[in-house]
Design a protein around this motif. Structure first.
Motif, PDB file in Angstrom:
ATOM      1  N   TYR A 185       0.831  -1.197   0.000  1.00 15.28           N
ATOM      2  CA  TYR A 185       0.000   0.000   0.000  1.00 15.28           C
ATOM      3  C   TYR A 185       0.871   1.254   0.000  1.00 15.28           C
ATOM      4  N   LEU A 186       0.274   2.330  -0.490  1.00  9.39           N
ATOM      5  CA  LEU A 186       0.892   3.646  -0.356  1.00  9.39           C
ATOM      6  C   LEU A 186      -0.199   4.610   0.109  1.00  9.39           C
ATOM      7  N   GLN A 187      -0.106   4.984   1.382  1.00  3.31           N
ATOM      8  CA  GLN A 187      -1.028   5.968   1.941  1.00  3.31           C
ATOM      9  C   GLN A 187      -0.460   7.352   1.668  1.00  3.31           C
ATOM     10  N   MET A 188      -1.225   8.173   0.972  1.00  5.73           N
ATOM     11  CA  MET A 188      -0.762   9.504   0.582  1.00  5.73           C
ATOM     12  C   MET A 188      -1.636  10.559   1.253  1.00  5.73           C
ATOM     13  N   ASN A 189      -1.032  11.353   2.098  1.00  4.63           N
ATOM     14  CA  ASN A 189      -1.735  12.415   2.814  1.00  4.63           C
ATOM     15  C   ASN A 189      -1.227  13.783   2.368  1.00  4.63           C
ATOM     16  N   SER A 190      -2.029  14.796   2.640  1.00  3.44           N
ATOM     17  CA  SER A 190      -1.645  16.183   2.325  1.00  3.44           C
ATOM     18  C   SER A 190      -1.165  16.306   0.886  1.00  3.44           C
TER      19      SER A 190
END
Length: 125
Positions: free
Chosen positions: A80-85
């Motif tokens: 997974y790649l959680q991308m925030n902001s």
């Protein structure tokens, strides 16, 4: 040989979050270190995150450090790649990639030998 299929891309506004998934099939997923690359129009493909086979060690490029998080679930054969902001400059095609038999080369772009087809992420301002 491993086959990789990304999902989760899309169009979001700046500041939003998105999670990419990469499902692997074929040879034993836990035998591969995994990574995420991205490529914006007119630019070279960039390694932005990598994760070791089993001990959870990670690498992040300066451009995504403290905003993105890579993780893996070996039981589900998924990274997974959680991308925030998210920022407009994060707009790119995102690729999942794998390194066979390595627990240390996940930070080396040239080590990756297996690739998914990519998923588009577009961040509007």
């Amino acid at each position: 040989q491993v086959q990789l299929v990304e999902s989760g891309g899309g169009l979001v506004q700046a500041g939003a979050s998105l999670r990419l998934s990469c499902a692997a099939s074929g040879r034993t997923f836990s035998s591969y270190a995994m990574g995420w690359f991205r490529q914006a129009p007119g630019e070279e493909r960039e390694l932005i995150a990598g994760i070791s086979r089993s001990d959870g060690s990670t690498y992040y490029s300066d451009s995504v450090k403290n905003r993105f998080t890579i993780s893996r679930d070996n039981a589900k054969n998924t990274v997974y790649l959680q991308m925030n902001s998210l920022k407009p400059e994060d707009t790119a095609v995102y690729y999942c990639a794998a390194v066979w038999g390595s627990n240390s080369r996940y930070s080396i772009p040239s080590a990756y030998g297996y690739w998914g087809q990519g998923t588009q992420v577009t961040v509007s301002s």
